[in-house]
Design a protein around this motif. Sequence first.
Motif, PDB file in Angstrom:
ATOM      1  N   VAL A 147     -73.757  33.485   6.320  1.00 36.54           N
ATOM      2  CA  VAL A 147     -73.167  34.143   7.483  1.00 36.54           C
ATOM      3  C   VAL A 147     -73.382  33.305   8.743  1.00 36.54           C
ATOM      4  N   VAL A 148     -74.512  32.598   8.845  1.00 43.27           N
ATOM      5  CA  VAL A 148     -74.733  31.714   9.986  1.00 43.27           C
ATOM      6  C   VAL A 148     -73.707  30.578   9.977  1.00 43.27           C
ATOM      7  N   ALA A 149     -73.445  30.023   8.808  1.00 47.60           N
ATOM      8  CA  ALA A 149     -72.445  28.961   8.696  1.00 47.60           C
ATOM      9  C   ALA A 149     -71.071  29.462   9.109  1.00 47.60           C
ATOM     10  N   GLN A 150     -70.766  30.699   8.766  1.00 42.81           N
ATOM     11  CA  GLN A 150     -69.477  31.277   9.150  1.00 42.81           C
ATOM     12  C   GLN A 150     -69.388  31.441  10.664  1.00 42.81           C
ATOM     13  N   ILE A 151     -70.452  31.901  11.271  1.00 43.54           N
ATOM     14  CA  ILE A 151     -70.463  32.105  12.723  1.00 43.54           C
ATOM     15  C   ILE A 151     -70.367  30.771  13.457  1.00 43.54           C
ATOM     16  N   LEU A 152     -71.047  29.752  12.934  1.00 38.70           N
ATOM     17  CA  LEU A 152     -71.100  28.462  13.620  1.00 38.70           C
ATOM     18  C   LEU A 152     -69.940  27.531  13.271  1.00 38.70           C
ATOM     19  N   ALA A 159     -73.688  19.971   9.137  1.00 37.20           N
ATOM     20  CA  ALA A 159     -74.318  20.853   8.145  1.00 37.20           C
ATOM     21  C   ALA A 159     -75.827  20.940   8.360  1.00 37.20           C
ATOM     22  N   LEU A 160     -76.458  19.817   8.718  1.00 32.31           N
ATOM     23  CA  LEU A 160     -77.895  19.814   8.929  1.00 32.31           C
ATOM     24  C   LEU A 160     -78.287  20.685  10.118  1.00 32.31           C
ATOM     25  N   GLU A 161     -77.472  20.681  11.163  1.00 31.09           N
ATOM     26  CA  GLU A 161     -77.746  21.522  12.333  1.00 31.09           C
ATOM     27  C   GLU A 161     -77.562  22.996  11.999  1.00 31.09           C
ATOM     28  N   VAL A 162     -76.561  23.307  11.197  1.00 27.88           N
ATOM     29  CA  VAL A 162     -76.347  24.688  10.763  1.00 27.88           C
ATOM     30  C   VAL A 162     -77.546  25.165   9.954  1.00 27.88           C
ATOM     31  N   ASP A 163     -78.032  24.312   9.064  1.00 26.79           N
ATOM     32  CA  ASP A 163     -79.183  24.675   8.245  1.00 26.79           C
ATOM     33  C   ASP A 163     -80.415  24.899   9.116  1.00 26.79           C
ATOM     34  N   ALA A 164     -80.582  24.075  10.144  1.00 27.93           N
ATOM     35  CA  ALA A 164     -81.722  24.246  11.052  1.00 27.93           C
ATOM     36  C   ALA A 164     -81.632  25.577  11.797  1.00 27.93           C
ATOM     37  N   CYS A 165     -80.439  25.936  12.231  1.00 34.63           N
ATOM     38  CA  CYS A 165     -80.257  27.216  12.924  1.00 34.63           C
ATOM     39  C   CYS A 165     -80.579  28.380  11.991  1.00 34.63           C
ATOM     40  N   ALA A 166     -80.090  28.303  10.754  1.00 32.93           N
ATOM     41  CA  ALA A 166     -80.365  29.367   9.786  1.00 32.93           C
ATOM     42  C   ALA A 166     -81.860  29.457   9.498  1.00 32.93           C
ATOM     43  N   SER A 167     -82.521  28.303   9.407  1.00 34.57           N
ATOM     44  CA  SER A 167     -83.958  28.295   9.150  1.00 34.57           C
ATOM     45  C   SER A 167     -84.736  28.909  10.315  1.00 34.57           C
ATOM     46  N   ARG A 201     -82.217  38.804  20.951  1.00 33.37           N
ATOM     47  CA  ARG A 201     -82.476  37.690  21.870  1.00 33.37           C
ATOM     48  C   ARG A 201     -82.556  36.366  21.119  1.00 33.37           C
ATOM     49  N   VAL A 202     -83.199  36.394  19.966  1.00 31.31           N
ATOM     50  CA  VAL A 202     -83.298  35.172  19.160  1.00 31.31           C
ATOM     51  C   VAL A 202     -81.912  34.723  18.704  1.00 31.31           C
ATOM     52  N   CYS A 203     -81.114  35.676  18.233  1.00 35.38           N
ATOM     53  CA  CYS A 203     -79.753  35.345  17.795  1.00 35.38           C
ATOM     54  C   CYS A 203     -78.929  34.768  18.937  1.00 35.38           C
ATOM     55  N   ALA A 204     -79.083  35.352  20.119  1.00 37.39           N
ATOM     56  CA  ALA A 204     -78.337  34.889  21.271  1.00 37.39           C
ATOM     57  C   ALA A 204     -78.732  33.467  21.659  1.00 37.39           C
ATOM     58  N   SER A 205     -79.970  33.087  21.395  1.00 39.54           N
ATOM     59  CA  SER A 205     -80.424  31.737  21.762  1.00 39.54           C
ATOM     60  C   SER A 205     -80.005  30.697  20.729  1.00 39.54           C
ATOM     61  N   VAL A 206     -79.734  31.124  19.500  1.00 46.10           N
ATOM     62  CA  VAL A 206     -79.406  30.191  18.433  1.00 46.10           C
ATOM     63  C   VAL A 206     -77.913  30.125  18.168  1.00 46.10           C
ATOM     64  N   LEU A 207     -77.246  31.260  18.273  1.00 44.91           N
ATOM     65  CA  LEU A 207     -75.834  31.353  17.921  1.00 44.91           C
ATOM     66  C   LEU A 207     -74.963  31.339  19.177  1.00 44.91           C
ATOM     67  N   PRO A 208     -73.714  30.926  19.034  1.00 45.01           N
ATOM     68  CA  PRO A 208     -72.817  30.917  20.196  1.00 45.01           C
ATOM     69  C   PRO A 208     -72.433  32.333  20.596  1.00 45.01           C
ATOM     70  N   PRO A 209     -72.082  32.566  21.867  1.00 44.17           N
ATOM     71  CA  PRO A 209     -71.664  33.912  22.273  1.00 44.17           C
ATOM     72  C   PRO A 209     -70.384  34.304  21.561  1.00 44.17           C
ATOM     73  N   ALA A 210     -70.209  35.608  21.370  1.00 49.70           N
ATOM     74  CA  ALA A 210     -69.013  36.104  20.691  1.00 49.70           C
ATOM     75  C   ALA A 210     -67.778  35.765  21.517  1.00 49.70           C
TER      76      ALA A 210
END
Length: 210
Positions: A147-152, A159-167, A201-210
């Motif tokens: 789901v993180v990959a889908q959002i990003l 791919a490595l940055e997506v994996d880091a965000c998910a981690s 708050r954590v999600c907002a700092s890692v994921l892009p705004p909707a």
Amino acid sequence: MSIGKSSSRPAAGNRRLEQGAQSRTRLIAAARALFERDGYTATSTEALLAATGLTRGALYHHFRDKKDLFVAVCEAVHADLSTAIDAAADGQADPADQLMAGALAWIDAVSHPGPRQVLLIDGPSVLGAQAWAELDGRHGYQQLHAVVAQILAPTGLAALEVDACASALNGAINELARWLARHPADGHPGARDAAIAALQRVCASVLPPA
């Protein structure tokens, strides 16, 4: 005569396979109850055998040792939690809402003493960090990463940055579960709301705004 004998062999073999599968299931169920209640260290092989009525030979036929049986229990607990995560996420249409619903389902599940004991307390220490991460990767983390990959995806991150965000999110979710377990609802009525706000708050700092 030879035809009759040969035709009976598959049936006998199937019965042995079925009995073996039943014994394995009994061992995992009994071990899960003991590991969740007493923890890995306090659960003896003798207690496992007494709980199932099986012999030591039957135990070692299915599992190399207690640790091998513990891995099977971790897989079973993870599988149940993955089902709960899927059920929670399936009720949401937006990927960000799916992430939050799934994360809360995980946090709520491992805040209970049994799953918390197996997955968050004993799991890392018994299996080691690498093996525990691989186990987590086959279950809850795999769902989170998807789901993180889908959002990003629209951001074009590698791919490595997506994996880091998910981690990063995975670590926060697990730590919030431990925190919530230390702040039960009967003594801390606002703890779950605080955990939800922290996760947002954590999600907002890692994921892009909707």
